[in-house]
Design a protein around this motif. Structure first.
Motif, PDB file in Angstrom:
ATOM      1  N   ASN A 375       0.839  -1.211   0.000  1.00 43.41           N
ATOM      2  CA  ASN A 375       0.000   0.000   0.000  1.00 43.41           C
ATOM      3  C   ASN A 375       0.868   1.253   0.000  1.00 43.41           C
ATOM      4  O   ASN A 375       0.633   2.215   0.726  1.00 43.41           O
ATOM      5  CB  ASN A 375      -0.923   0.009   1.220  1.00 43.41           C
ATOM      6  N   ALA A 376       1.908   1.229  -0.876  1.00 46.34           N
ATOM      7  CA  ALA A 376       2.907   2.299  -0.862  1.00 46.34           C
ATOM      8  C   ALA A 376       2.822   3.242  -2.053  1.00 46.34           C
ATOM      9  O   ALA A 376       3.625   4.170  -2.140  1.00 46.34           O
ATOM     10  CB  ALA A 376       4.311   1.687  -0.817  1.00 46.34           C
ATOM     11  N   GLY A 377       1.871   3.028  -2.972  1.00 44.50           N
ATOM     12  CA  GLY A 377       1.795   3.941  -4.107  1.00 44.50           C
ATOM     13  C   GLY A 377       0.922   3.424  -5.218  1.00 44.50           C
ATOM     14  O   GLY A 377       0.059   2.565  -5.014  1.00 44.50           O
ATOM     15  N   GLN A 403      -2.771  16.949   2.037  1.00 43.53           N
ATOM     16  CA  GLN A 403      -3.271  15.628   2.388  1.00 43.53           C
ATOM     17  C   GLN A 403      -2.529  14.514   1.656  1.00 43.53           C
ATOM     18  O   GLN A 403      -3.006  13.382   1.612  1.00 43.53           O
ATOM     19  CB  GLN A 403      -4.775  15.538   2.046  1.00 43.53           C
ATOM     20  N   LEU A 404      -1.366  14.828   1.087  1.00 45.23           N
ATOM     21  CA  LEU A 404      -0.635  13.819   0.324  1.00 45.23           C
ATOM     22  C   LEU A 404       0.201  12.961   1.276  1.00 45.23           C
ATOM     23  O   LEU A 404       1.401  13.187   1.491  1.00 45.23           O
ATOM     24  CB  LEU A 404       0.253  14.476  -0.736  1.00 45.23           C
ATOM     25  N   PHE A 405      -0.457  11.958   1.856  1.00 46.01           N
ATOM     26  CA  PHE A 405       0.199  11.036   2.781  1.00 46.01           C
ATOM     27  C   PHE A 405      -0.274   9.620   2.473  1.00 46.01           C
ATOM     28  O   PHE A 405      -1.341   9.417   1.890  1.00 46.01           O
ATOM     29  CB  PHE A 405      -0.136  11.390   4.235  1.00 46.01           C
ATOM     30  N   LEU A 406       0.510   8.663   2.884  1.00 52.40           N
ATOM     31  CA  LEU A 406       0.124   7.270   2.732  1.00 52.40           C
ATOM     32  C   LEU A 406      -0.734   6.837   3.905  1.00 52.40           C
ATOM     33  O   LEU A 406      -0.554   7.292   5.036  1.00 52.40           O
ATOM     34  CB  LEU A 406       1.364   6.381   2.675  1.00 52.40           C
ATOM     35  N   ASP A 407      -1.662   5.921   3.613  1.00 53.42           N
ATOM     36  CA  ASP A 407      -2.297   5.211   4.712  1.00 53.42           C
ATOM     37  C   ASP A 407      -1.252   4.273   5.297  1.00 53.42           C
ATOM     38  O   ASP A 407      -0.140   4.157   4.788  1.00 53.42           O
ATOM     39  CB  ASP A 407      -3.503   4.419   4.192  1.00 53.42           C
ATOM     40  N   LYS A 408      -1.608   3.592   6.354  1.00 52.69           N
ATOM     41  CA  LYS A 408      -0.648   2.675   6.976  1.00 52.69           C
ATOM     42  C   LYS A 408      -0.155   1.658   5.952  1.00 52.69           C
ATOM     43  O   LYS A 408      -0.943   0.932   5.357  1.00 52.69           O
ATOM     44  CB  LYS A 408      -1.307   1.962   8.156  1.00 52.69           C
TER      45      LYS A 408
END
Length: 438
Positions: A375-377, A403-408
């Motif tokens: 779930n990295a991109g 808000q440009l962040f990854l979920d866990k």
């Protein structure tokens, strides 16, 4: 402690991706009760130097160096290059399309220097290591290639010692991305295949870095091949302050050769700049490391020169800062026949930086699978212009809203320490099998 001999061409102060895999394994082997002995050239003709990596060699490691003669200075003289001029990653692909002398040198490289220009180190190394091993026994021999001459050194030792041998293929041999550019005669092609067969047949364990490549080796040689991927070192990211760039930064770190040139990406960025003035003012393209001139020309051709930030090289300890500061990390895959098995080593450090990764390559390739599973991109095929444009615009809108962040995301199984233990576990399997190849 058990003793492990590692035969490698790439070792500090040489830099680049070829060094990191076994430097990091060597760092963690002592924690599992193994003393590493590294055999490497005293005077390699490496493309990158990084003196900071010398401090990463653990005190428990014994490093043995002997002189090597390589024909690169002859190549420089033949083609009019300056003495000591470094060769960029992917130089074979570039030279194969250049002038007559460059093409002639590629022919010589493929047909006379078999398996590679380090072939002149094979016999002296076998002689030296035969004497060393008689006085200093080891429990396991590792050869890592390319250059695949390292495997032929281990093969030579196999004829004199019954020591378990692990052959590590960081890249394939006859299926490497530039193999079809070597202008091989039928005789040379048969010899490359025959030598690969001898190495894989005689090694107790064969390891490579991706599932696709392992499957291809197994298909070609009817032998079990194990996958131990590259990874990241958590300690490289300790103390890094995640202060994001104010620009919409897209960053690539490491060797960027013309086979990886994402031409469609530059066209998409050109269109987005034309359609959206805010996007144009915000865009920043960071290329850090050896970058092929063709890529720079492609970027400028699409009117993106003002957004381009070129940094020739940074020490490995600085990479984490650049990665964690970037809004988006670019991971282009070589557009070559073996693309599905290519997982650039930087992919794992990208994941550890916990910034979104944009993969440009096969949607069903091993790199895409790893990034997707963690779930990295996002993944875009080489020519999917509309999909690429949509994903970039989505990323940009998230950037504008902070808000440009990854979920866990899940990437910790790629820790170098865990991977080093996988190598040790393969040795244990040899012992359990009473020395039989597994």
């Amino acid at each position: 402690m058990k003793r492990i001999l590692i035969i490698t061409y790439y070792w500090p102060p040489s830099g680049g991706g070829g060094v990191q895999r076994w430097l990091k394994f060597v760092k963690y082997f002592p924690q599992f009760g193994w003393k590493p002995i590294v055999y490497t050239p005293k005077n390699p003709d490496s493309s990158i130097e990084d003196q900071s990596l010398l401090s990463k060699v653990p005190v428990e490691a014994e490093v043995i160096k002997t002189p090597i003669w390589e024909p690169y200075q002859l190549y420089r003289s033949l083609t009019g290059k300056k003495k000591g001029q470094k060769f960029k990653a992917g130089y074979i692909a570039e030279a194969s399309k250049s002038g007559f002398l460059d093409r002639l040198s590629v022919f010589a490289r493929g047909n006379l220097l078999i398996p590679d220009p380090r072939m002149f180190w094979i016999k002296p190394s076998i002689k030296y290591l035969k004497n060393y091993l008689r006085q200093n026994p080891v429990d396991l021999i590792v050869s890592t290639g390319p250059p695949h001459s390292m495997h032929l050194i281990a093969l030579g030792l196999r004829r004199h010692f019954n020591i378990p041998w692990l052959a590590d293929f960081r890249d394939p041999w006859v299926n490497i991305d530039f193999y079809n550019k070597l202008k091989l005669t039928k005789w040379a092609d048969r010899k490359h295949h025959k030598l690969e067969e001898k190495v894989i047949e005689n090694a107790d364990i064969v390891v490579t870095v991706s599932e696709n490549w392992a499957n291809q080796f197994e298909k070609d040689h009817n032998k079990k091949v194990h996958v131990v991927t590259n990874g990241f070192d958590p300690e490289d990211f300790e103390g890094v302050v995640n202060q994001l760039d104010k620009e919409f930064s897209i960053t690539h770190i490491g060797a960027f050769n013309q086979d990886r040139n994402p031409v469609v990406l530059w066209e998409v960025l050109k269109e987005l700049c034309h359609e959206n003035e805010i996007f144009k003012r915000s865009l920043k393209i960071n290329l850090i490391g050896q970058t092929d001139q063709q890529i720079i020309d492609s970027i400028k051709k699409n009117g993106l020169g003002q957004a381009l930030n070129l940094i020739s090289h940074v020490g490995h300890k600085e990479i984490a800062n650049h990665l964690t500061q970037s809004q988006l990390l670019l991971l282009p895959i070589n557009n070559t026949p073996n693309a599905k098995g290519i997982i650039p080593g930087k992919a794992f450090e990208y994941m550890a930086a916990q910034r979104p990764v944009l993969v440009i390559g096969p949607a069903d390739g091993d790199a895409a699978k790893i990034i997707r599973k963690a779930n990295a991109g996002e993944i875009c095929p080489f020519t999917d212009k509309e999909g690429m444009k949509t994903k970039l615009l989505d990323y940009f809108l998230l950037f504008k809203d902070n808000q440009l962040f990854l979920d866990k995301n899940d990437f910790k199984q790629f820790s170098r320490k865990i991977l080093a233990n996988q190598i040790i576990s393969l040795y244990d399997k040899i012992v359990q099998a009473n020395g039989r190849t597994i």
